[in-house]
Design an enzyme around this catalytic site. Structure first.
Site, PDB file in Angstrom:
ATOM      1  N   HIS A 176       0.812  -1.229   0.000  1.00 59.70           N
ATOM      2  CA  HIS A 176       0.000   0.000   0.000  1.00 59.70           C
ATOM      3  C   HIS A 176       0.843   1.275   0.000  1.00 59.70           C
ATOM      4  O   HIS A 176       0.298   2.365  -0.133  1.00 59.70           O
ATOM      5  CB  HIS A 176      -0.923   0.039   1.225  1.00 59.70           C
ATOM      6  CG  HIS A 176      -1.878  -1.111   1.315  1.00 59.70           C
ATOM      7  ND1 HIS A 176      -2.775  -1.413   0.306  1.00 59.70           N
ATOM      8  CD2 HIS A 176      -2.084  -2.031   2.304  1.00 59.70           C
ATOM      9  CE1 HIS A 176      -3.489  -2.477   0.690  1.00 59.70           C
ATOM     10  NE2 HIS A 176      -3.089  -2.872   1.875  1.00 59.70           N
TER      11      HIS A 176
ATOM     12  N   ASP B 162      -2.965 -11.106  -1.058  1.00 62.99           N
ATOM     13  CA  ASP B 162      -3.332 -10.471   0.206  1.00 62.99           C
ATOM     14  C   ASP B 162      -4.846 -10.216   0.205  1.00 62.99           C
ATOM     15  O   ASP B 162      -5.445 -10.038  -0.854  1.00 62.99           O
ATOM     16  CB  ASP B 162      -2.563  -9.150   0.295  1.00 62.99           C
ATOM     17  CG  ASP B 162      -2.610  -8.493   1.660  1.00 62.99           C
ATOM     18  OD1 ASP B 162      -1.591  -8.589   2.372  1.00 62.99           O
ATOM     19  OD2 ASP B 162      -3.642  -7.878   1.988  1.00 62.99           O
TER      20      ASP B 162
ATOM     21  N   HIS C  36      -6.267  -7.610   0.941  1.00 64.84           N
ATOM     22  CA  HIS C  36      -6.509  -6.229   0.507  1.00 64.84           C
ATOM     23  C   HIS C  36      -5.944  -6.003  -0.896  1.00 64.84           C
ATOM     24  O   HIS C  36      -4.927  -6.575  -1.261  1.00 64.84           O
ATOM     25  CB  HIS C  36      -5.856  -5.256   1.494  1.00 64.84           C
ATOM     26  CG  HIS C  36      -6.333  -5.431   2.912  1.00 64.84           C
ATOM     27  ND1 HIS C  36      -5.699  -6.254   3.796  1.00 64.84           N
ATOM     28  CD2 HIS C  36      -7.402  -4.907   3.561  1.00 64.84           C
ATOM     29  CE1 HIS C  36      -6.348  -6.229   4.962  1.00 64.84           C
ATOM     30  NE2 HIS C  36      -7.387  -5.424   4.839  1.00 64.84           N
TER      31      HIS C  36
ATOM     32  N   ASP D 159      -3.437 -12.579   5.277  1.00 60.03           N
ATOM     33  CA  ASP D 159      -4.672 -12.120   5.928  1.00 60.03           C
ATOM     34  C   ASP D 159      -5.935 -12.630   5.240  1.00 60.03           C
ATOM     35  O   ASP D 159      -7.046 -12.312   5.671  1.00 60.03           O
ATOM     36  CB  ASP D 159      -4.700 -10.591   6.081  1.00 60.03           C
ATOM     37  CG  ASP D 159      -4.288  -9.848   4.833  1.00 60.03           C
ATOM     38  OD1 ASP D 159      -4.104 -10.490   3.781  1.00 60.03           O
ATOM     39  OD2 ASP D 159      -4.146  -8.608   4.907  1.00 60.03           O
TER      40      ASP D 159
HETATM   41 ZN   LIG Z   1      -3.797  -7.096   3.684  1.00 63.30          ZN
END
Ligand SMILES: [Zn+2]
Length: 371
Positions: free
Chosen positions: A132, A168, A170, A251
């Site tokens: 990110h 991931d 996200h 995650d």
């Molecule tokens: Zn993540």
């Protein structure tokens, strides 16, 4: 071909984002300790991540921002101006003891991993994967974007056909945006639909350089196998990439507290093995993952997989002691299930392939966006 290499660092051992932060937990050193205790990692395969060279980091990041990180570590505080401008000390990106050295070490580790991969090595760098990070802003617990810096290392070495696969929970927004419209780096992200950072819709192709597979809560192993076989693997095989970068965030596992996906770590192991077979240069990093038991077991099992080691049913006494030595300040940590101590490999989490998952996979491989 010489065996895989593992890049770690002791900087992660006592480093914490603060007791109440999801990154209060030790992850990289748990993985390293487990690999050693399982007998999977000896000194000949271990490399210590160096701090990144500042000049390399400035290929992507703004000098004023990197300097603000350095200043935050030195003073352990942040000015209102730096907080506002760089989001340091804001939005889950705390000022913490190693706020400069730790991201610089992750970046140095990933760039080293990419250089070693150029020599024909498969490299596991669980400290990397901060997908990110933005050129001049912290985001989503990430300060620097070490995947971008690693991918730039490959581009500068002359590679021009790279796949970045991000599993991931996200969306890998920072990496996708860094290579928007740049067909040399094709980014693929499988992530939970409707979750922060709320980007990565299935229609979003970043000018042709990306594919996104937003998947629903409860996403299971069978569904992951479906999207891999129906969409991700065909896309990668068609490109015949010179190198693959796998962001292997943990995650999306069932027990993770920050997402609602339901994979077992068998999904991660299978994907790591598939990527190893699809390109001559492969780097695997960590990423998210906020349950120390599941993160450590997942990334250790990925290392075993890259080495072709069959994971035994039970942990060794030493590995069990590593897991029993962890603390996890969440409800699930008060009375952990025994298999968090006694196994590396999860029980598979198979289930139906839901229509939404089929729809996302079919749109991803179609030329047109309607499906
Ligand atoms: Zn993540």
């Amino acid at each position: 071909m010489r065996g895989p290499l593992y890049i770690g660092s002791e900087i992660y051992r006592r480093s914490t984002y603060g007791a109440l932060h999801p990154l209060a937990i030790p992850r990289v050193t748990t993985c390293t300790d487990l690999c050693r205790a399982m007998g999977w990692l000896d000194d000949s395969q271990f490399r210590t991540a160096p701090m990144a060279d500042l000049r390399d980091v400035l290929r992507f990041h703004d000098p004023a921002y990197v300097d603000a990180l350095r200043r935050a570590e030195e003073t352990q505080t942040v000015s209102e101006a730096d907080r506002e401008r760089f989001r340091i000390g804001a939005e889950g990106n705390p000022v913490y003891a190693e706020i400069y050295r730790r991201p610089m070490t992750s970046a140095g580790g990933v760039m080293l991993a990419c250089r070693l991969a150029l020599e024909g090595r498969v490299v596991h760098c669980p400290g990397g994967g901060t997908h990110h990070g933005r050129p001049a802003r912290a985001s989503g617990f990430c300060y620097l974007n070490d995947p971008v810096l690693g991918l730039l290392t490959w581009l500068e070495a002359g590679l021009d056909n790279i796949v970045y696969l991000d599993i991931d929970a996200h969306h890998g927004d920072g990496v996708q945006d860094a290579f928007h419209d740049d067909d040399r780096v094709f980014t693929i992200s499988v992530h939970e639909a409707g979750r922060w950072p709320f980007t990565g819709a299935v229609e979003d192709r970043a000018g042709g350089a990306a594919r996104n597979l937003p998947v629903p809560a409860g996403f299971n192993d069978t569904e992951m196998r479906w999207v891999m076989e129906e969409a991700v693997l065909p896309l990668i095989e068609a490109r015949r990439p010179q190198a693959i970068f796998l962001q292997c965030g943990a995650d999306a596992l069932e027990e993770d507290p920050l997402a609602k996906l339901s994979l077992s770590n068998n999904a991660h192991f299978a994907i790591a093995a598939q990527m190893q077979a699809l390109a001559p240069r492969v780097v695997v990093t960590g990423g998210g993952g906020y349950n120390p038991y599941t993160v450590g077991r997942c990334w250790a099992g990925v290392w075993a997989t890259l080495n072709g080691i069959e994971i035994p049913e039970r942990t060794t006494p030493g590995a069990e002691a590593v897991l029993r030595g962890l603390t996890y300040n969440r409800a699930a940590g008060r009375n952990p299930p025994q298999h968090w101590f006694t196994t590396i490999k999860d029980a598979p989490r198979e289930g139906p392939v839901r229509d939404e998952v089929r729809r996302v996979a079919s749109i991803t491989v179609s030329e047109r966006l309607e499906a």
